[in-house]
Design a protein around this motif. Structure first.
Motif, PDB file in Angstrom:
ATOM      1  N   CYS A  64      -0.468   7.700   3.966  1.00 33.88           N
ATOM      2  CA  CYS A  64       0.799   6.880   3.906  1.00 33.88           C
ATOM      3  C   CYS A  64       2.007   7.846   3.550  1.00 33.88           C
ATOM      4  N   LYS A  76       5.319   9.031   1.486  1.00 39.52           N
ATOM      5  CA  LYS A  76       5.779   8.873   0.330  1.00 39.52           C
ATOM      6  C   LYS A  76       6.729   7.459   0.433  1.00 39.52           C
ATOM      7  N   ASP A  77       7.674   7.390   1.440  1.00 39.89           N
ATOM      8  CA  ASP A  77       8.787   6.216   1.251  1.00 39.89           C
ATOM      9  C   ASP A  77       7.930   4.988   1.407  1.00 39.89           C
ATOM     10  N   ILE A  78       7.125   4.848   2.443  1.00 35.47           N
ATOM     11  CA  ILE A  78       6.376   3.725   2.590  1.00 35.47           C
ATOM     12  C   ILE A  78       5.679   3.268   1.541  1.00 35.47           C
ATOM     13  N   GLU A 103       6.010   3.959  -1.719  1.00 39.98           N
ATOM     14  CA  GLU A 103       6.653   3.437  -3.035  1.00 39.98           C
ATOM     15  C   GLU A 103       7.543   2.137  -2.547  1.00 39.98           C
ATOM     16  N   LYS A 104       7.582   1.836  -1.350  1.00 35.22           N
ATOM     17  CA  LYS A 104       8.143   0.339  -1.170  1.00 35.22           C
ATOM     18  C   LYS A 104       7.014  -0.700  -1.082  1.00 35.22           C
ATOM     19  N   THR A 105       6.003  -0.371  -0.970  1.00 36.94           N
ATOM     20  CA  THR A 105       4.655  -1.163  -0.851  1.00 36.94           C
ATOM     21  C   THR A 105       3.732  -1.205  -1.984  1.00 36.94           C
ATOM     22  N   TYR A 106       3.641  -0.102  -2.801  1.00 38.93           N
ATOM     23  CA  TYR A 106       2.916  -0.257  -4.081  1.00 38.93           C
ATOM     24  C   TYR A 106       3.619  -0.040  -5.456  1.00 38.93           C
ATOM     25  N   GLU A 107       3.312  -0.469  -6.362  1.00 41.38           N
ATOM     26  CA  GLU A 107       3.363  -0.040  -7.881  1.00 41.38           C
ATOM     27  C   GLU A 107       2.402   0.112  -8.654  1.00 41.38           C
TER      28      GLU A 107
END
Length: 83
Positions: free
Chosen positions: A69, A71-73, A75-79
């Protein structure tokens, strides 16, 4: 017609950032190729072989499947969660 909407269930997954984090044991035997010069690797996924690059995340899904995945996707999807 009724438009139905759904929200993804919150499911914790294991992941690491390629080239940043230590490579976890569950990944070491799974990658197909690794090129230090380009800092890329290729892994077998349910959708076929997928290339990923340094900085991308590799996710271990709920059934043990692997997929990269960006990096940008990621970090928008997971925490990150802490036990």
């Amino acid at each position: 017609m009724n438009k139905r909407k759904f929200v993804k269930k919150p499911i914790a997954v294991e992941a690491f950032q390629f080239g940043v984090d230590d490579i976890p044991d569950w990944f070491k035997a799974k990658y197909i190729t690794f090129d230090n010069g380009e800092f890329t690797a290729c892994i077998e996924t349910l959708e076929g072989d997928m290339l990923f690059h340094g900085g991308d995340y590799v996710i271990k899904g709920v059934e043990g499947e692997l997929y990269p995945c960006r990096k940008d996707i990621f970090e928008k999807t997971y925490e990150e969660v802490f036990k």
